[in-house]
Design a protein around this motif. Structure first.
Motif, short mmCIF file in Angstrom:
data_model
loop_
_atom_site.label_atom_id
_atom_site.label_comp_id
_atom_site.label_asym_id
_atom_site.label_seq_id
_atom_site.Cartn_x
_atom_site.Cartn_y
_atom_site.Cartn_z
N ALA A 70 60.96 50.56 35.94
CA ALA A 70 60.49 51.00 37.25
C ALA A 70 61.66 51.43 38.14
CB ALA A 70 59.68 49.90 37.91
N GLU A 71 62.74 50.68 38.11
CA GLU A 71 63.92 51.06 38.91
C GLU A 71 64.52 52.35 38.39
OE1 GLU A 71 66.36 47.62 38.56
OE2 GLU A 71 65.28 46.49 40.11
N ARG A 108 61.76 50.49 44.07
CA ARG A 108 62.50 49.35 44.61
C ARG A 108 61.50 48.23 44.91
NH1 ARG A 108 60.80 48.86 49.60
NH2 ARG A 108 60.54 50.64 51.01
N PRO A 109 61.97 46.98 45.06
CA PRO A 109 61.04 45.88 45.37
C PRO A 109 60.31 46.10 46.68
CG PRO A 109 63.15 45.03 44.60
CD PRO A 109 63.34 46.51 44.80
N LEU A 110 59.11 45.55 46.77
CA LEU A 110 58.30 45.64 47.97
C LEU A 110 58.96 44.85 49.10
CD1 LEU A 110 55.44 46.76 48.77
CD2 LEU A 110 54.57 44.46 48.32
N GLN A 111 58.86 45.37 50.34
CA GLN A 111 59.41 44.72 51.52
C GLN A 111 58.30 44.52 52.56
OE1 GLN A 111 62.61 47.30 52.74
NE2 GLN A 111 63.85 46.85 50.93
N PRO A 112 57.40 43.58 52.31
CA PRO A 112 56.23 43.43 53.20
C PRO A 112 56.59 42.96 54.60
CG PRO A 112 56.34 41.63 51.61
CD PRO A 112 57.38 42.62 51.20
N ARG A 160 49.29 38.11 39.49
CA ARG A 160 49.78 39.22 40.31
C ARG A 160 51.07 39.77 39.71
NH1 ARG A 160 53.34 40.01 44.63
NH2 ARG A 160 52.59 41.29 46.36
N PRO A 161 51.11 41.07 39.38
CA PRO A 161 52.35 41.64 38.85
C PRO A 161 53.37 41.85 39.96
CG PRO A 161 50.71 43.35 39.12
CD PRO A 161 50.03 42.06 39.47
N VAL A 162 54.58 42.20 39.58
CA VAL A 162 55.59 42.58 40.56
C VAL A 162 55.17 43.92 41.18
CG1 VAL A 162 58.00 43.23 40.88
CG2 VAL A 162 57.40 41.39 39.29
N VAL A 197 53.65 47.05 39.03
CA VAL A 197 52.87 48.13 39.62
C VAL A 197 53.71 48.75 40.73
CG1 VAL A 197 50.84 48.73 41.00
CG2 VAL A 197 50.60 47.20 39.04
N ALA A 198 53.92 50.06 40.67
CA ALA A 198 54.72 50.76 41.68
C ALA A 198 53.87 51.84 42.33
CB ALA A 198 55.97 51.37 41.04
N VAL A 199 53.99 51.95 43.65
CA VAL A 199 53.23 52.92 44.45
C VAL A 199 54.21 53.77 45.24
CG1 VAL A 199 51.54 53.15 46.31
CG2 VAL A 199 51.26 51.34 44.62
N THR A 200 53.93 55.06 45.36
CA THR A 200 54.83 55.94 46.08
C THR A 200 54.66 55.79 47.60
OG1 THR A 200 53.22 57.75 46.08
CG2 THR A 200 54.76 57.63 44.22
N ARG A 201 55.69 56.21 48.31
CA ARG A 201 55.62 56.19 49.78
C ARG A 201 54.52 57.11 50.29
NH1 ARG A 201 56.79 52.71 53.67
NH2 ARG A 201 55.09 53.57 54.91
#
Length: 357
Positions: A90-91, A96-100, A124-126, A150-154
């Motif tokens: 993913a990287e 990048r890691p989520l920053q909630p 829950r996945p990363v 799971v990665a989501v775009t901006r």
């Protein structure tokens, strides 16, 4: 029962994929031998009018080297993916890691991921974000649920409502639940191995730093011709395996969210972005099949795109044809009109209730 059925289907898909890969390798070996035999005949006939035949063990050596490159490339790439894990991949794709704690939309994404984990009965996945991608897209990867990402775009965070973001995340969770991510990781290694012959031919055919070409150029061109068939077969195989899995993940997303408008809105907004000519960031062809929607273009897009056409996916979700939709988020309020935007005939005291449409 559904769990055991999914496991049986996953094992059957793996066996079918392995069989198709071995058949492709066999055809590639035959193509390499034929191309090198032709290149040898042309090169030798140019220098010596009388043909002396092929060197001893010519075809055996060609076969051995081809298998070494294809199977070795598969093993090397698969080992690298296995060692690095899903987060490393993913990287590599820009996530990048989520920053909630620092962003409202990322905080909302974290809550949605928790909700989908409960709805799907999964851990829950990363969760990660592709911060530099303004398009609406997402992907899931991992060897199993413990390694899943799971990665989501901006762009998805900016343009999707909460309901739509739920549909997007549910789609990616389905890929993890059904074992598609493990299958996709294997596909990356297989396609990489099938591309090795083409890469080797390209290296032999390229000029050096001074622009000079070696006597191995005919050999390199022959390997590129045969290797291109391997490259094409690998990507067609990748697309054929992935397309049906996309339909299943779409249906599973509707089942978990109980809303067609969630994922349906996502696909229709992606459709709008494409009609508006939004250029998607260049993505390595090896990982195209991981995405929610790919960006294959050109004459071969219909064969190589690992995703069904957007219009077909939307039609299956709604049961009828639907068009694209605007990128605005339904949960956003329109901006309030400023005094300068109010017509002069309207009293200033009444202007505060006006809104720009």
């Amino acid at each position: 029962m559904l769990i055991f059925e999914s496991q049986r289907e996953a094992r059957a898909r793996t066996r079918q994929l392995l069989l198709a890969f071995l058949l492709t390798v066999l055809l590639l070996v035959l193509a390499v031998n034929a191309a090198l035999a032709l290149a040898w005949g042309i090169t030798w006939a140019f220098w010596v009018p009388v043909s002396l035949g092929y060197p001893r063990h010519f075809f055996a050596v060609n076969t051995g080297v081809t298998l070494l490159f294809v199977l070795g490339g598969w093993w090397v790439e698969s080992s690298r993916l296995s060692h690095g894990g899903a987060q490393w991949l993913a990287e590599r794709m820009g996530a990048r890691p989520l920053q909630p704690g620092s962003d409202f939309d990322e905080h909302r994404l974290a809550h949605i991921a928790d909700e989908m984990a409960i709805a799907s009965g999964m851990d829950r996945p990363v969760v990660m974000v592709v911060a530099r991608d303004g398009g609406i897209n997402a992907f899931a990867t991992g060897w199993d649920q413990r390694d899943a990402v799971v990665a989501v775009t901006r762009g998805a965070l900016d343009h999707l409502s909460r309901e739509e973001l739920q549909g997007l995340v549910a789609h990616e969770f389905s890929h993890i639940r059904e074992g598609d991510t493990r299958l996709n990781m294997r596909l990356i290694g297989m396609v990489f191995g099938l591309e090795m012959i083409w890469r080797m031919g390209q290296t032999l055919a390229e000029p050096d730093e001074l622009g000079r070409r070696s006597l191995l150029v005919p050999l390199g061109l022959a390997l590129m011709a045969a290797g291109w068939l391997g490259w094409l077969a690998g990507h067609v195989l990748q697309a054929a395996v992935s397309r049906q899995r996309e339909f299943l993940a779409d249906a599973r997303a509707v089942q978990w969210t109980r809303s067609r408008d969630g994922l349906g809105g996502v696909l229709r907004k992606v459709w709008r972005q494409r009609l508006d000519g939004l250029a998607l960031p260049a993505t390595d062809s090896l990982v195209q099949h991981l995405l929610l929607v790919g960006d294959e273009t050109g004459r071969m897009a219909g064969w190589l795109d690992a995703h069904p056409p957007l219009a077909e996916r939307v039609r299956r979700l709604y049961g009828r044809s639907m068009g694209p939709m605007p990128l605005t988020r339904p949960d956003e309020r329109p901006p309030v009109a400023t005094p300068e935007a109010v017509p002069a005939t309207v009293p200033a005291g009444d202007a505060s209730g006006w809104r720009i449409v």
